[in-house]
Design a protein around this motif. Structure first.
Motif, PDB file in Angstrom:
ATOM      1  N   GLY A 142       4.021  -4.216  -4.311  1.00 11.92           N
ATOM      2  CA  GLY A 142       5.255  -4.320  -3.541  1.00 11.92           C
ATOM      3  C   GLY A 142       5.035  -4.008  -2.075  1.00 11.92           C
ATOM      4  N   ALA A 143       4.179  -3.015  -1.809  1.00  8.64           N
ATOM      5  CA  ALA A 143       3.891  -2.639  -0.423  1.00  8.64           C
ATOM      6  C   ALA A 143       3.117  -3.747   0.294  1.00  8.64           C
ATOM      7  CB  ALA A 143       3.106  -1.333  -0.394  1.00  8.64           C
ATOM      8  N   LEU A 144       2.211  -4.418  -0.408  1.00  8.66           N
ATOM      9  CA  LEU A 144       1.472  -5.526   0.194  1.00  8.66           C
ATOM     10  C   LEU A 144       2.424  -6.638   0.628  1.00  8.66           C
ATOM     11  CD1 LEU A 144      -1.566  -5.692  -2.251  1.00  8.66           C
ATOM     12  CD2 LEU A 144      -1.711  -5.274   0.210  1.00  8.66           C
ATOM     13  N   ALA A 145       3.395  -6.949  -0.241  1.00 11.44           N
ATOM     14  CA  ALA A 145       4.373  -7.993   0.096  1.00 11.44           C
ATOM     15  C   ALA A 145       5.251  -7.552   1.258  1.00 11.44           C
ATOM     16  CB  ALA A 145       5.215  -8.320  -1.139  1.00 11.44           C
ATOM     17  N   ALA A 146       5.685  -6.296   1.243  1.00  9.77           N
ATOM     18  CA  ALA A 146       6.554  -5.790   2.314  1.00  9.77           C
ATOM     19  C   ALA A 146       5.818  -5.749   3.647  1.00  9.77           C
ATOM     20  CB  ALA A 146       7.067  -4.403   1.941  1.00  9.77           C
ATOM     21  N   GLN A 165       8.159  -5.720   6.769  1.00 10.48           N
ATOM     22  CA  GLN A 165       9.160  -4.731   6.375  1.00 10.48           C
ATOM     23  C   GLN A 165       8.584  -3.346   6.126  1.00 10.48           C
ATOM     24  OE1 GLN A 165      10.914  -6.598   2.942  1.00 10.48           O
ATOM     25  NE2 GLN A 165      12.227  -7.943   4.158  1.00 10.48           N
ATOM     26  N   LEU A 166       7.255  -3.204   6.252  1.00  7.70           N
ATOM     27  CA  LEU A 166       6.624  -1.916   6.008  1.00  7.70           C
ATOM     28  C   LEU A 166       5.588  -1.657   7.090  1.00  7.70           C
ATOM     29  CD1 LEU A 166       6.582   0.391   3.834  1.00  7.70           C
ATOM     30  CD2 LEU A 166       4.581  -0.757   2.855  1.00  7.70           C
ATOM     31  N   GLY A 167       5.676  -0.498   7.710  1.00  6.55           N
ATOM     32  CA  GLY A 167       4.771  -0.152   8.790  1.00  6.55           C
ATOM     33  C   GLY A 167       3.419   0.328   8.307  1.00  6.55           C
TER      34      GLY A 167
END
Length: 372
Positions: free
Chosen positions: A19-23, A28-30
């Motif tokens: 999920g973090a890779l996609a964000a 959407q993720l710093g």
């Protein structure tokens, strides 16, 4: 005397990490938040291996975009139209192509070793991409002002630094991923490309001492991506004589997925030389069925009929998730297969009357629940 058992490399990414890779890709993720997720994924991956009884662990390649391209991620002199690797199910992977010189590693695996060792007291194994694979980045048409010879000089320097950095960082063993070896025979049945690959790898390996090469190994498999392979139809007997010319102390050989493992074992026995250890694959990562410990035991015992127990080890056939987008195997299934490898190897060692490395207790022991 013991029969060691080691992982190959990649383990499916955690759901949080996926999920973090996609964000991160969508903005959407710093960076700081993403780094925190990566750290948790690595720690959980290592702790779960320890809880299963592993005596050698990897970080599961949680930090790598792929097992091939991690050294060149972010390079400004690459195009997307490199060598195409076709798989049996019809899907393809395509390597980048170098557009100008010089060739430089942007990332070294030493960083992965140091981060992993912060999470455990267990020996940490590190997989690196073989220089032979990266040699495929140079275009057949050449590059003006940057000859192939110049490229190979720079590549050899980068590969040496990658391996040496891992050894200096305390890696238990450094494994060269050499999946392109078997594939090369499909692309060039004459074997010249394969011989060139081995010569290039040995050009790097000769820069290390004998004691250092004892901590280096080579892994081969017919590919394992999205539950498919790229060269399982290539006869192992055509690969192994050249493979064993690598001047390393360890060989990690895919075997569980072979249609005729007994024949392959006889070929391995013919190539065996003193001072090396052969880790045979006893787990097929692309088979959705989880092996039982008894099945693994029988695979080890079959190998021991051809190979001396003092030169025998076990491993998985290949990584479980070599590319970040490969979700064909669940994390739970991968860990169940790893448990079977460890338990089955211990059963075989007991039956053969030899040891199996004891798992450490204490801070490396954790429950294996909720790994999916």
């Amino acid at each position: 005397m013991t029969i060691p058992s080691e992982p190959i490399g990649s383990i499916p990414r955690s759901p949080e990490l996926l999920g973090a890779l996609a964000a991160r890709e969508s903005g959407q993720l710093g960076d700081a938040a993403f780094a925190s997720v990566l750290d948790r994924a690595v720690r959980e991956t290592i702790e779960t291996q320890a809880s299963l009884g592993a005596t050698v662990v990897t970080d599961g390649e949680q930090r790598k975009p792929s097992f091939v391209t991690y050294p060149i991620a972010g390079s400004g002199n690459l195009s997307a139209d490199g060598v195409v690797i076709p798989f049996a199910d019809g899907h393809q992977r395509q390597l980048p192509c170098l557009t100008s010189g010089p060739f430089r590693y942007q990332e070294h695996a030493e960083r992965y070793v140091r981060a992993a060792r912060q999470c455990t007291n267990l020996p940490v194994k590190q997989a690196v991409i073989a220089p032979s694979a990266l040699s495929l980045l140079y275009p057949a048409s050449g590059i003006d002002g940057y000859s192939r010879e110049n490229f190979l000089d720079d590549l050899a320097d980068g590969a040496e630094a990658d391996i040496r950095g891992c050894l200096d960082a305390g890696a238990h063993v450094v494994q060269l991923d050499f999946t392109e070896g078997r594939l090369s025979l499909k692309l060039d049945p004459s074997g010249q490309v394969l011989r060139d690959f081995v010569a290039l790898n040995n050009r790097v390996l000769e820069r290390f001492s004998e004691s250092e090469r004892a901590r280096i190994g080579v892994h081969t498999c017919p590919g394992g991506d999205l539950d498919s392979t790229h060269s399982l139809d290539v006869d192992y007997a055509d690969l192994l004589p050249a493979l064993f010319r690598h001047t390393v102390g360890n060989f990690y050989l895919q075997l569980a997925g072979e249609p005729d493992p007994d024949r392959v074992l006889r070929v391995i026995a013919d190539q065996l030389r003193p001072g090396i250890r052969v880790f045979v694959g006893v787990i097929d990562p692309i088979d959705p069925q989880v092996e039982t410990a008894e099945e693994v035991r029988d695979r080890v015992l079959r190998a021991a009929r051809c190979l001396p127990a003092e030169q025998l080890g076990t491993c998985d056939d290949c990584g479980f998730s070599p590319f970040a987008d490969d979700q064909s195997t669940s994390r739970r299934t991968a860990f169940a297969k790893i448990r079977a490898r460890l338990e089955g190897t211990a059963l075989a060692a007991d039956q053969l009357g030899v040891g199996f490395p004891a798992a450490r207790n204490g801070q490396d022991a954790h429950q294996a629940a909720a790994v999916d």
